[in-house]
Design an enzyme around this catalytic site. Structure first.
Site, PDB file in Angstrom:
ATOM      1  N   HIS A  66      -6.687   7.377  -2.232  1.00  0.00           N
ATOM      2  CA  HIS A  66      -7.520   6.376  -1.550  1.00  0.00           C
ATOM      3  C   HIS A  66      -6.793   5.561  -0.478  1.00  0.00           C
ATOM      4  O   HIS A  66      -7.462   4.974   0.371  1.00  0.00           O
ATOM      5  CB  HIS A  66      -8.170   5.429  -2.564  1.00  0.00           C
ATOM      6  CG  HIS A  66      -7.316   4.263  -2.932  1.00  0.00           C
ATOM      7  ND1 HIS A  66      -6.232   4.361  -3.779  1.00  0.00           N
ATOM      8  CD2 HIS A  66      -7.365   2.977  -2.540  1.00  0.00           C
ATOM      9  CE1 HIS A  66      -5.665   3.178  -3.900  1.00  0.00           C
ATOM     10  NE2 HIS A  66      -6.316   2.310  -3.155  1.00  0.00           N
TER      11      HIS A  66
ATOM     12  N   ASP B 244      -9.047  -0.554  -7.612  1.00  0.00           N
ATOM     13  CA  ASP B 244      -8.242  -0.813  -6.421  1.00  0.00           C
ATOM     14  C   ASP B 244      -7.710  -2.242  -6.369  1.00  0.00           C
ATOM     15  O   ASP B 244      -6.566  -2.464  -5.963  1.00  0.00           O
ATOM     16  CB  ASP B 244      -9.093  -0.538  -5.167  1.00  0.00           C
ATOM     17  CG  ASP B 244      -8.262  -0.558  -3.891  1.00  0.00           C
ATOM     18  OD1 ASP B 244      -8.837  -0.741  -2.815  1.00  0.00           O
ATOM     19  OD2 ASP B 244      -7.025  -0.389  -3.984  1.00  0.00           O
TER      20      ASP B 244
ATOM     21  N   HIS C  97       0.826  -1.215   0.000  1.00  0.00           N
ATOM     22  CA  HIS C  97       0.000   0.000   0.000  1.00  0.00           C
ATOM     23  C   HIS C  97       0.854   1.256   0.000  1.00  0.00           C
ATOM     24  O   HIS C  97       0.764   2.115   0.879  1.00  0.00           O
ATOM     25  CB  HIS C  97      -0.937  -0.010   1.215  1.00  0.00           C
ATOM     26  CG  HIS C  97      -2.015  -1.020   1.090  1.00  0.00           C
ATOM     27  ND1 HIS C  97      -1.947  -2.256   1.713  1.00  0.00           N
ATOM     28  CD2 HIS C  97      -3.161  -1.004   0.371  1.00  0.00           C
ATOM     29  CE1 HIS C  97      -3.032  -2.946   1.406  1.00  0.00           C
ATOM     30  NE2 HIS C  97      -3.786  -2.219   0.598  1.00  0.00           N
ATOM     31  N   ASN C  98       1.677   1.382  -1.066  1.00  0.00           N
ATOM     32  CA  ASN C  98       2.603   2.506  -1.203  1.00  0.00           C
ATOM     33  C   ASN C  98       2.154   3.393  -2.361  1.00  0.00           C
ATOM     34  O   ASN C  98       1.110   3.153  -2.981  1.00  0.00           O
ATOM     35  CB  ASN C  98       4.018   1.955  -1.440  1.00  0.00           C
ATOM     36  CG  ASN C  98       4.028   0.905  -2.542  1.00  0.00           C
ATOM     37  OD1 ASN C  98       3.485   1.135  -3.622  1.00  0.00           O
ATOM     38  ND2 ASN C  98       4.591  -0.266  -2.237  1.00  0.00           N
ATOM     39  N   PHE C  99       2.963   4.407  -2.674  1.00  0.00           N
ATOM     40  CA  PHE C  99       2.586   5.370  -3.721  1.00  0.00           C
ATOM     41  C   PHE C  99       2.390   4.685  -5.067  1.00  0.00           C
ATOM     42  O   PHE C  99       1.508   5.052  -5.856  1.00  0.00           O
ATOM     43  CB  PHE C  99       3.667   6.452  -3.827  1.00  0.00           C
ATOM     44  CG  PHE C  99       3.472   7.372  -4.995  1.00  0.00           C
ATOM     45  CD1 PHE C  99       4.319   7.305  -6.097  1.00  0.00           C
ATOM     46  CD2 PHE C  99       2.408   8.272  -5.031  1.00  0.00           C
ATOM     47  CE1 PHE C  99       4.131   8.139  -7.191  1.00  0.00           C
ATOM     48  CE2 PHE C  99       2.214   9.112  -6.128  1.00  0.00           C
ATOM     49  CZ  PHE C  99       3.079   9.048  -7.213  1.00  0.00           C
ATOM     50  N   ARG C 100       3.191   3.647  -5.336  1.00  0.00           N
ATOM     51  CA  ARG C 100       3.107   2.949  -6.629  1.00  0.00           C
ATOM     52  C   ARG C 100       1.740   2.262  -6.792  1.00  0.00           C
ATOM     53  O   ARG C 100       1.154   2.231  -7.868  1.00  0.00           O
ATOM     54  CB  ARG C 100       4.236   1.922  -6.723  1.00  0.00           C
ATOM     55  CG  ARG C 100       4.860   1.736  -8.071  1.00  0.00           C
ATOM     56  CD  ARG C 100       6.290   1.188  -7.916  1.00  0.00           C
ATOM     57  NE  ARG C 100       7.255   2.260  -7.784  1.00  0.00           N
ATOM     58  CZ  ARG C 100       7.905   2.782  -8.826  1.00  0.00           C
ATOM     59  NH1 ARG C 100       7.679   2.324 -10.035  1.00  0.00           N
ATOM     60  NH2 ARG C 100       8.771   3.760  -8.654  1.00  0.00           N
TER      61      ARG C 100
HETATM   62  C1  LIG Z   1     -13.689  -9.651   1.326  1.00  0.00           C
HETATM   63  O1  LIG Z   1     -12.476  -9.151   1.874  1.00  0.00           O
HETATM   64  C2  LIG Z   1     -11.315  -9.665   1.364  1.00  0.00           C
HETATM   65  C3  LIG Z   1     -11.304 -10.728   0.450  1.00  0.00           C
HETATM   66  C4  LIG Z   1     -10.070 -11.204  -0.019  1.00  0.00           C
HETATM   67  C5  LIG Z   1      -8.863 -10.625   0.403  1.00  0.00           C
HETATM   68  N1  LIG Z   1      -7.603 -11.020  -0.065  1.00  0.00           N
HETATM   69  C6  LIG Z   1      -7.344 -12.288  -0.527  1.00  0.00           C
HETATM   70  O2  LIG Z   1      -8.167 -13.152  -0.618  1.00  0.00           O
HETATM   71  C7  LIG Z   1      -5.949 -12.614  -1.026  1.00  0.00           C
HETATM   72  C8  LIG Z   1      -4.898 -12.374  -0.033  1.00  0.00           C
HETATM   73  N2  LIG Z   1      -5.639 -12.115  -2.307  1.00  0.00           N
HETATM   74  C9  LIG Z   1      -5.679 -10.929  -2.914  1.00  0.00           C
HETATM   75  N3  LIG Z   1      -6.026  -9.758  -2.301  1.00  0.00           N
HETATM   76  C10 LIG Z   1      -5.924  -8.651  -3.135  1.00  0.00           C
HETATM   77  C11 LIG Z   1      -5.567  -8.690  -4.478  1.00  0.00           C
HETATM   78  C12 LIG Z   1      -5.599  -7.374  -4.956  1.00  0.00           C
HETATM   79  N4  LIG Z   1      -5.954  -6.575  -3.951  1.00  0.00           N
HETATM   80  N5  LIG Z   1      -6.131  -7.338  -2.848  1.00  0.00           N
HETATM   81  C13 LIG Z   1      -6.412  -6.790  -1.593  1.00  0.00           C
HETATM   82  C14 LIG Z   1      -5.430  -6.040  -0.989  1.00  0.00           C
HETATM   83  C15 LIG Z   1      -5.661  -5.487   0.251  1.00  0.00           C
HETATM   84  C16 LIG Z   1      -6.875  -5.653   0.874  1.00  0.00           C
HETATM   85  C17 LIG Z   1      -7.868  -6.400   0.271  1.00  0.00           C
HETATM   86  C18 LIG Z   1      -7.624  -6.974  -0.968  1.00  0.00           C
HETATM   87  C19 LIG Z   1      -8.748  -7.782  -1.658  1.00  0.00           C
HETATM   88  C20 LIG Z   1      -5.264  -9.943  -5.055  1.00  0.00           C
HETATM   89  O3  LIG Z   1      -4.944 -10.089  -6.248  1.00  0.00           O
HETATM   90  N6  LIG Z   1      -5.327 -11.027  -4.230  1.00  0.00           N
HETATM   91  C21 LIG Z   1      -8.908  -9.583   1.316  1.00  0.00           C
HETATM   92  C22 LIG Z   1     -10.109  -9.088   1.791  1.00  0.00           C
HETATM   93 ZN   LIG Z   2      -5.824   0.384  -2.400  1.00  0.00          ZN
END
Ligand SMILES: COc1ccc(NC(=O)[C@H](C)Nc2nc3c(cnn3-c3ccccc3C)c(=O)[nH]2)cc1
Ligand SMILES: [Zn+2]
Length: 323
Positions: A112, A222, A72-75
């Site tokens: 965000h 996002d 969760h950085n600037f990139r």
């Molecule tokens: C419904 O709340 C959720 C559901 C799923 C997840 N995360 C995951 O299932 C796993 C770790 N994978 C995942 N999570 C991802 C991706 C992209 N953003 N992201 C993410 C990043 C931070 C917080 C939440 C999410 C979904 C991705 O490609 N994969 C995190 C929160």
């Molecule tokens: Zn984000």
């Protein structure tokens, strides 16, 4: 040549409108110039009388308020803004929801995740952090990101909306708060279900419909890494898991409940991506693809391909474990 005068080459400006754009090839200063270019190419500086130096000050202040955390950085903020920007050109979003709504969305994407600490809401609430206490466990991170954004805008030198009437600024503020708060994944199903109900009779003159579409657009942007080419998406998943594992290590150390999908002893990349893409990402992208058919080839099909890839990888790794 000072970075301010550098012109962005036409070929880069074209690539910037595509989800295949790879942010890793550019220095931070260049990403700042590219964010500025997005506002210029959408003609927002002239449409909204945004002074170019104010825009530069705003983007630089935003840049300074992102932390050096793995994901969760600037990139990440750049990737989210760039995905929104790609969608904007692909579906002619300005023609559908108007300039002001797109300006609000782009600026919301840029802001965000401001000052994200690398530990998610579950950790904030369980660890009773300052943010959890301040926001009473209600989307503490997203409330913080939005508050930091408007504190930056309080500074006249950075206030890209300083030519707006108070009524127009109020609309911007409501829109940015709604969009940034919508990125809390705990609200994923609530937002997706409401949006799916509207699709059959979507009404672009209905503000409630537009608001829900805006929330879905920033959500799609996002979590859109898997809509990008594998060699662009993969490093982001590694960074994300780095951040999640750092959190679950801290949770174990501090005797806090360990978030299941973050436990390095419990998940594998292919299996966690299969469930994330299958149950969370693809349903969201398919819903948006129903409204904007142009997105099927641009970002929905790539997500289906990513799911196939991880399913095959999952089978292969299961095979390996058996032998
Ligand atoms: C419904 O709340 C959720 C559901 C799923 C997840 N995360 C995951 O299932 C796993 C770790 N994978 C995942 N999570 C991802 C991706 C992209 N953003 N992201 C993410 C990043 C931070 C917080 C939440 C999410 C979904 C991705 O490609 N994969 C995190 C929160
Ligand atoms: Zn984000």
């Amino acid at each position: 040549l000072s970075i301010c005068d550098a012109q962005v080459a036409d070929s880069v400006r074209q690539w910037l409108k595509m989800p295949t754009f790879d942010s890793t090839q550019w220095e931070d200063e260049e990403l700042l110039l590219l964010l500025q270019q997005m506002y210029l190419d959408l003609d927002f500086c002239s449409k909204f009388a945004i002074n170019i130096n104010t825009l530069r000050n705003f983007l630089y202040e935003v840049y300074k308020n992102y932390n050096e955390v793995p994901f969760h950085n600037f990139r990440h903020c750049f990737c989210v803004a760039q995905m929104l920007y790609s969608i904007t050109w692909c579906v002619d979003l300005i023609d559908k929801i108007g300039d002001l709504e797109v300006l609000i969305l782009l600026t919301s994407c840029v802001c965000h995740d401001l000052d994200h600490p690398g530990y998610n809401n579950i950790y904030q609430i369980n660890a009773k952090t300052e943010l959890a206490l301040r926001y009473n466990d209600i989307s503490p991170l997203e409330n913080h990101h939005c508050s930091v954004a408007f504190r930056i805008l309080e500074n006249e030198d950075c206030n890209v909306f300083n030519s707006f009437s108070s009524e127009a600024f109020k609309q911007v503020r409501e829109g940015m708060i709604r969009s940034i708060l919508a990125t809390d994944m705990a609200r994923h199903n609530e937002i997706l279900c409401q949006f799916k109900e509207l699709i059959p009779e979507f009404d672009y003159s209905n503000k409630t419909h537009i608001n829900l579409l805006s929330m879905v657009l920033i959500k799609v942007s996002d979590i859109s890494n898997e809509a990008r080419p594998m060699d662009v998406a993969e490093p982001w998943l590694d960074r994300l898991l780095q951040e999640f594992f750092k959190q679950s290590d801290a949770e174990k150390l501090e005797g806090l409940p360990v978030t299941p999908f973050m436990d390095r002893d419990k998940i594998t990349k292919p299996s966690s991506q299969c469930s994330f893409i299958g149950f969370v990402l693809l349903p969201l992208f398919e819903a948006l693809g129903e409204l904007f058919g142009e997105l099927q080839d641009l970002i929905v099909q790539p997500v289906r391909d990513a799911l196939d890839y991880y399913r095959r990888l999952n089978e292969a790794t299961k095979e390996e474990r058996l032998h």
